[in-house]
Design a protein around this motif. Structure first.
Motif: not given
Lengths: 277, 277
Positions: B146-149, B151-154, B157-158, B168-169, B172
């Motif tokens: 998982l790097a940059l997902t 979904n909205a919640g992505g 933190f990413q 952050l992504f 990663v």
């Protein structure tokens, strides 16, 4: 099991021990292989030998999933064998987009769907709010969110500082505090990060913390208590390998009990010292 | 399936489509409930109808786990039914401390242990190196990190920036590039983040990217290709709901084929336009 009941159990048992059931079929005593389900038989005897000394059990799902459908059955039987006065935690570290996390929540919380009805499940925060909220929507259940983990790799990303000097695990706690509360949300903080407990308590003074890393991983119980204990105890300290693999002969359960007892006595001293019991 | 073979399949099928098998028993056509294993029968017909149009299948494990041991059997039968000229991806988003991740790797990669022998598994990065490396140690298998997902919640933190402005992504991807390479490691990048593909390609020019979010989630295929495609294609674009739930009658598989065909044709145009085929 709700927060009030959990605190009551901690005070009654004078323990905040969680026993990890990461049962590896290649590590269990040879004589158990005569049973139809050796993994379950191992767990059953460990549970029987330790139930009065701990307040939680935590099977790590990986160890069951590794055996496919048969492993899933062992997990179900293990969950059924857990005493009702202990918090049952599925250590699954799940997390996916919303509609998918809902399926995972059902898998671990909703017995009608999956045969499993754990009280709590560990969840990974990387995918953010909509990956965590579906678990929080189950009444009377707990999310235990990864914050600062006990493994070496935990430092790869969790302690990265943003422009204001706030570390990622702090941001995770600050943000997740807006999704749930101390009645349905705990955080995972590794015992190997003793010095970090003060930082965690700044952001989450009332939440319970699930603390792996005591025992085989080398974390210090007294340090965890010094920096992490709050007025309700607020800690569930997990030990796995040091208890369940204490011996590999016919006396494995009795030896597991001795290890659990040693930890319970240490925990009792910490609780007494702080006037919690 | 190795990288060379994957590229060969993409060129032969003129497609880089991955079909998601997130099969929800409450959403499948009613007539399938007459079968002993309705979820498997649904998957079997979807696979039969789409196998020449896609290069990968991706069951999301949550949808099987939700049904406990029975669900795990449906997953195993589904994996067995996947054509060998398609990459098989277990969308599991696992990740735990080293010895535990090893159990998860066995669960999805090692047929002798679990009955499953997927080519690839999705992994969450939060726990760092020792949570990912055990998956990379399996020869001929893939980690899809998982790097940059999508979904909205992505975005919770990413996309947090560190002191130097690196998100952050990106960290990663930079860090995971030192654990694996373009032959055994892919990254998840959501199609809903079109503008981010250029950033991802700065850090991972050669890696394959698994791209969810086209279709029901609203991502644009042409944007993904514009910013994300490389000389080997380098993309596996996933569609799930828009294909498998295209219709809920007896014609569901034929309608799924039509949806897959429309995407395949769009992909063919993208591949032709860039001289890849």
């Amino acid at each position: 099991m709700n927060r009030t009941e959990l605190i009551r159990q901690i005070k009654a048992k004078r323990s905040f021990l969680c026993v990890g059931l990461d049962t590896d079929i290649t590590k269990i005593p040879a004589h158990l292989h005569a049973y139809e389900d050796p993994v379950f038989e191992f767990n059953r005897q460990i549970i029987e030998a330790t139930a009065d000394l701990c307040v939680a059990y935590k099977p790590n799902v990986a160890f069951y999933e590794g055996a496919g459908a048969a492993g899933w059955k062992s997990l179900q039987k293990t969950w059924e064998a857990l005493p009702k006065d202990c918090l049952s935690i599925a250590d699954a570290k799940r997390g996916d987009i919303g509609n998918t996390s809902k399926m995972y929540a059902r898998a671990f919380f909703d017995q009608r769907h999956s045969g499993l009805g754990f009280d709590a499940v560990t969840v990974a925060p990387y995918m953010g709010s909509d990956s965590v909220r579906p678990f929080l929507e189950f009444d009377g259940k707990w999310v235990i969110l990864l914050a600062l983990t006990s493994n070496a790799g935990g430092l790869d990303f969790q302690t990265i500082k943003d422009g204001e000097g706030t570390m990622l695990f702090e941001r995770v706690i600050q943000t997740a505090n807006t999704w749930g509360n101390a009645d349905n949300l705990m955080y995972v903080v590794g015992a190997t990060r003793g010095e970090a407990f003060a930082t965690v308590r700044k952001h989450a003074p009332h939440h319970f913390l699930l603390v792996p890393g005591v025992g085989a991983q080398g974390g210090s119980l007294s340090e965890v208590c010094e920096y992490g204990m709050n007025a309700d105890c607020g800690l569930l300290v997990n030990a796995t390998r040091s208890i369940i693999y204490a011996a590999d002969g016919r006396d494995f359960a009795e030896r597991a009990r001795q290890e659990a007892l040693a930890l319970q006595r240490e925990m009792e001293r910490e609780l007494l010292m702080r006037g919690i019991i």
